[in-house]
Write a protein that holds these residues in place. Sequence first.
Motif, short mmCIF file in Angstrom:
data_model
loop_
_atom_site.label_atom_id
_atom_site.label_comp_id
_atom_site.label_asym_id
_atom_site.label_seq_id
_atom_site.Cartn_x
_atom_site.Cartn_y
_atom_site.Cartn_z
N ASN A 184 -13.33 -9.50 7.49
CA ASN A 184 -13.53 -8.12 7.90
C ASN A 184 -14.74 -7.49 7.23
O ASN A 184 -15.52 -8.17 6.56
CB ASN A 184 -12.26 -7.28 7.63
N LEU A 185 -14.88 -6.17 7.42
CA LEU A 185 -15.97 -5.39 6.85
C LEU A 185 -15.39 -4.32 5.94
O LEU A 185 -14.37 -3.71 6.25
CB LEU A 185 -16.79 -4.70 7.95
N ILE A 186 -16.06 -4.07 4.81
CA ILE A 186 -15.67 -3.00 3.91
C ILE A 186 -16.86 -2.07 3.78
O ILE A 186 -17.94 -2.50 3.36
CB ILE A 186 -15.25 -3.52 2.52
N LYS A 187 -16.68 -0.82 4.17
CA LYS A 187 -17.77 0.15 4.19
C LYS A 187 -17.54 1.24 3.15
O LYS A 187 -16.48 1.84 3.11
CB LYS A 187 -17.89 0.78 5.59
N VAL A 188 -18.55 1.49 2.31
CA VAL A 188 -18.42 2.50 1.26
C VAL A 188 -19.72 3.31 1.18
O VAL A 188 -20.76 2.90 1.69
CB VAL A 188 -18.13 1.85 -0.11
N LEU A 189 -19.63 4.46 0.49
CA LEU A 189 -20.82 5.27 0.24
C LEU A 189 -21.23 5.18 -1.22
O LEU A 189 -22.40 5.08 -1.55
CB LEU A 189 -20.56 6.73 0.63
N GLY A 190 -20.31 5.25 -2.12
CA GLY A 190 -20.57 5.13 -3.55
C GLY A 190 -19.24 5.07 -4.26
O GLY A 190 -18.54 6.07 -4.36
N THR A 191 -18.87 3.92 -4.77
CA THR A 191 -17.52 3.75 -5.29
C THR A 191 -17.45 2.46 -6.09
O THR A 191 -18.42 1.71 -6.17
CB THR A 191 -16.51 3.72 -4.14
N SER A 192 -16.30 2.18 -6.65
CA SER A 192 -16.08 0.91 -7.36
C SER A 192 -14.82 0.26 -6.79
O SER A 192 -13.79 0.91 -6.65
CB SER A 192 -15.94 1.13 -8.87
N PHE A 193 -14.94 -1.02 -6.50
CA PHE A 193 -13.83 -1.72 -5.85
C PHE A 193 -14.04 -3.23 -6.00
O PHE A 193 -15.13 -3.69 -6.34
CB PHE A 193 -13.75 -1.36 -4.37
N SER A 194 -12.99 -3.98 -5.73
CA SER A 194 -13.09 -5.44 -5.76
C SER A 194 -12.72 -6.00 -4.39
O SER A 194 -11.93 -5.40 -3.65
CB SER A 194 -12.17 -6.05 -6.83
N VAL A 195 -13.32 -7.13 -4.07
CA VAL A 195 -13.03 -7.83 -2.83
C VAL A 195 -12.80 -9.29 -3.16
O VAL A 195 -13.57 -9.89 -3.91
CB VAL A 195 -14.19 -7.71 -1.81
N HIS A 196 -11.74 -9.85 -2.61
CA HIS A 196 -11.47 -11.27 -2.78
C HIS A 196 -11.19 -11.87 -1.41
O HIS A 196 -10.12 -11.65 -0.82
CB HIS A 196 -10.28 -11.50 -3.71
N SER A 197 -12.17 -12.59 -0.90
CA SER A 197 -12.03 -13.24 0.41
C SER A 197 -11.50 -14.64 0.18
O SER A 197 -12.17 -15.47 -0.45
CB SER A 197 -13.38 -13.28 1.13
N ARG A 198 -10.30 -14.91 0.70
CA ARG A 198 -9.65 -16.20 0.46
C ARG A 198 -9.52 -16.96 1.79
O ARG A 198 -8.50 -16.83 2.49
CB ARG A 198 -8.28 -16.00 -0.18
N PRO A 199 -10.53 -17.74 2.16
CA PRO A 199 -10.51 -18.46 3.44
C PRO A 199 -9.34 -19.41 3.59
O PRO A 199 -8.88 -19.67 4.70
CB PRO A 199 -11.85 -19.22 3.43
N VAL A 200 -8.83 -19.94 2.47
CA VAL A 200 -7.75 -20.93 2.54
C VAL A 200 -6.53 -20.35 3.23
O VAL A 200 -5.91 -20.98 4.09
CB VAL A 200 -7.37 -21.42 1.12
N ASP A 201 -6.15 -19.11 2.84
CA ASP A 201 -4.97 -18.50 3.48
C ASP A 201 -5.34 -17.37 4.42
O ASP A 201 -4.47 -16.59 4.84
CB ASP A 201 -3.99 -18.00 2.41
N ASN A 202 -6.64 -17.26 4.77
CA ASN A 202 -7.10 -16.26 5.73
C ASN A 202 -6.73 -14.84 5.33
O ASN A 202 -6.39 -14.00 6.16
CB ASN A 202 -6.55 -16.55 7.13
N ILE A 203 -6.78 -14.57 4.02
CA ILE A 203 -6.46 -13.25 3.50
C ILE A 203 -7.69 -12.67 2.80
O ILE A 203 -8.40 -13.36 2.08
CB ILE A 203 -5.29 -13.31 2.48
N CYS A 204 -7.94 -11.39 3.05
CA CYS A 204 -8.99 -10.67 2.32
C CYS A 204 -8.34 -9.54 1.55
O CYS A 204 -7.71 -8.66 2.14
CB CYS A 204 -10.06 -10.12 3.27
N GLU A 205 -8.48 -9.57 0.23
CA GLU A 205 -7.89 -8.55 -0.63
C GLU A 205 -8.96 -7.56 -1.06
O GLU A 205 -10.03 -7.95 -1.52
CB GLU A 205 -7.25 -9.19 -1.87
N THR A 206 -8.67 -6.27 -0.91
CA THR A 206 -9.56 -5.21 -1.37
C THR A 206 -8.77 -4.28 -2.28
O THR A 206 -7.69 -3.82 -1.91
CB THR A 206 -10.14 -4.41 -0.20
N ILE A 207 -9.29 -4.03 -3.48
CA ILE A 207 -8.65 -3.12 -4.43
C ILE A 207 -9.64 -2.02 -4.76
O ILE A 207 -10.77 -2.29 -5.17
CB ILE A 207 -8.22 -3.85 -5.71
#
Length: 322
Positions: A184-207
């Motif tokens: 997917n896409l994660i769109k921000v203007l100014g912030t702090s966050f983490s992204v973990h794209s895990r192709p093995v289980d087709n899960i994308c984690e955003t915190i």
Amino acid sequence: MNETILYKYLSGTATEKEKEEILDWIKDSQENQIAFFEMKAVWNSKHIYNNEKHDVIHSLDQLNRRIDQIAGWKRMYTRRFIKKLGIVATAAIVLLAISFSFLFTHKKANIQAPIYVYKNDANDNSIKTIFLADGTTVWLGSNTTLTCPTTFDGDTREIQLEGEAFFEVSKDPEHPFIVKTENNLIKVLGTSFSVHSRPVDNICETILMSGSVLLSEKNGKEIATLQPGQQALYSKETKSVEINEVDANTLTSWRFGLISLSEVSISEILQCLENTYNIHIKMDTHLLKDRKYNFSFKYSKEPKEALNQLSYITGMSAEIIP
């Protein structure tokens, strides 16, 4: 490259031969491209200073940071060029989102912003910190690849991510920051966050740590807007998202070389330690199985140190099985 020729080109007084020489020099290497566009941005800054003083002052810090990342010879070269232009400190800025194409009067020369690939190939939980051209700071987790232009151009700041990363995005409401993953896409203007794209289980984690982010599918369909302290787990297979309230500080502390576990069982702690250090641990957990713990440790610690720490908080001994 002769600085005089660069100066003449930027001031519009270069001859056709000198323009040809500039073009050949730019095409010669990525380093030359980066140096040229930085100098061009500094030159352009002279002409907007009177009308956009606030932006100039705001951008000065970004220029200094960008120059400090350049290799020694290049840093000296760029600063010497700035001095030659006679731009005082408060006006010595770089327009970090300048266009990377230009037209010579005798022929078109469409030069794209150079693409750079940052990789953290380590599989030992080491962290790599990088600084993007817009001032954004990124922490790359193990086995992670980030692809982005050396300087952002256009209406958005887009990067491609495979793996896990934490972002502190430089604020620029006019140019949204977009992280593209396989899912997917994660769109921000100014912030702090983490992204973990895990192709093995087709899960994308955003915190999300601070600010707000908009999650979208790759086709642009909006999924959810996160608030600070929320975790989004997006499934590519089901095209569904699960939103959870989490301790964002704990879950993103990996960027500081920490593993932080909150409200977990002793078996979860042992499994984490065994996976981290590739070891097997012997510990009598019978009396501890119904208890929950908060446990943090540094990757850089030796396994024995982590086990001593665990023994201290549980009152039970733990040892590595040979």
